[in-house]
Enzyme design. Structure first.
Site, PDB file in Angstrom:
ATOM      1  N   GLU A   1      -0.534  -5.146   6.202  1.00  0.00           N
ATOM      2  CA  GLU A   1       0.609  -5.232   5.717  1.00  0.00           C
ATOM      3  C   GLU A   1       1.765  -6.154   6.423  1.00  0.00           C
ATOM      4  OE1 GLU A   1       1.294  -0.849   3.475  1.00  0.00           O
ATOM      5  OE2 GLU A   1       2.031  -1.221   5.705  1.00  0.00           O
TER       6      GLU A   1
ATOM      7  N   THR B   1       0.784  -1.248  -0.040  1.00  0.00           N
ATOM      8  CA  THR B   1      -0.003   0.077  -0.073  1.00  0.00           C
ATOM      9  C   THR B   1       0.814   1.246  -0.044  1.00  0.00           C
ATOM     10  OG1 THR B   1      -1.641  -1.249   1.217  1.00  0.00           O
ATOM     11  CG2 THR B   1      -1.772   1.309   1.310  1.00  0.00           C
TER      12      THR B   1
END
Ligand code: 5RP
Length: 230
Positions: free
Chosen positions: A104, A27
């Site tokens: 993540e 991201t």
């Protein structure tokens, strides 16, 4: 088109992946370049199955017709490609400026290799000038904030926390439904001990220190891309 350092780092990551691999998609603005490039490759027959690390990346990947699945459906990922906010000499990372650190980290924990793509400004001699994002539960968040402040300054040189506010002037809410406090530690003296201390606070969901996770860093500047391996 101007080729920025972030784009160059993302482009370099393309030569690290092979058709048929299972990929984690990071991201942020650098990861966004990588996903765009991957989308072009998929349109040209590159085979992959991917797991996005945020709702934002999921949307981008769907628009580009990149095949997606959920992490639970795979026994592992081959590679996760993601950005970072700081990278030190031992390839310890600070991540989470985009607020996606929890997903993540879960995605990276299931990948055989983590490749970080970044511009040269992210390389630091000491971690901590960039505020460390810490994802916390909404429940009793002020108590959690106080308990983090009580960690003291054994592993850090300053300890000031700020609740992250979103563009709507309300507290920023992560994809997991939590708040983020940004920790102005100034300098992190011992990342491993700080990590344990933070995870010992009951209301902490996860923090943005990625220790022993990054295997390869592709760092771009005006002279090109340098590849670092741990
Ligand atoms: C998001 C992240 C990002 O990877 C990190 O903030 C780097 O972002 P950018 O590539 O936009 O500089 O950790 O949670």
């Amino acid at each position: 088109m101007e080729f920025t350092a972030k784009y160059m780092a993302a482009k370099a990551a393309i030569s690290e992946i092979k058709s048929g691999q299972r990929l984690g998609l990071g991201t942020g603005s650098t990861a966004r370049y990588f996903v765009d490039l991957l989308g072009e490759m998929v349109a040209n027959g590159f085979e992959t199955i991917c797991v996005p690390t945020s709702i934002e990346t999921e949307k981008q990947a769907l628009e580009l017709n990149i095949p997606l699945t959920d992490l639970d459906s795979l026994d592992e990922l081959d590679i996760v490609i993601d950005g970072a906010d700081e990278i030190d000499d031992n390839m310890i990372l600070i991540k989470g400026a985009g607020g996606a650190l929890w997903r993540e980290k879960i995605v990276a924990s299931k990948a055989k290799r983590m490749i970080v793509i970044a511009d040269h400004s992210k390389m630091v001699a000491n971690l901590g000038a960039f505020p460390l994002p810490i994802e916390i539960n909404q429940f009793a968040w002020k108590t959690t904030k106080k308990q983090i402040e009580n960690i003291g300054t054994d592993y850090i040189t300053s300890n000031k926390l700020k609740l992250r506010i979103g563009s709507n002037s309300e507290p920023f809410i992560t994809d997991g439904g939590h708040f983020i406090v940004d920790a102005f530690f100034s300098r992190i003296l011992n990342a491993k001990k700080l990590s344990s201390a933070l995870l010992n606070v009951a209301g902490v969901v996860q923090h943005g220190l990625f220790i022993d996770m990054c295997d390869i860093a592709l760092i771009a500047d005006d002279n090109g891309v340098t590849r670092y391996e741990r």
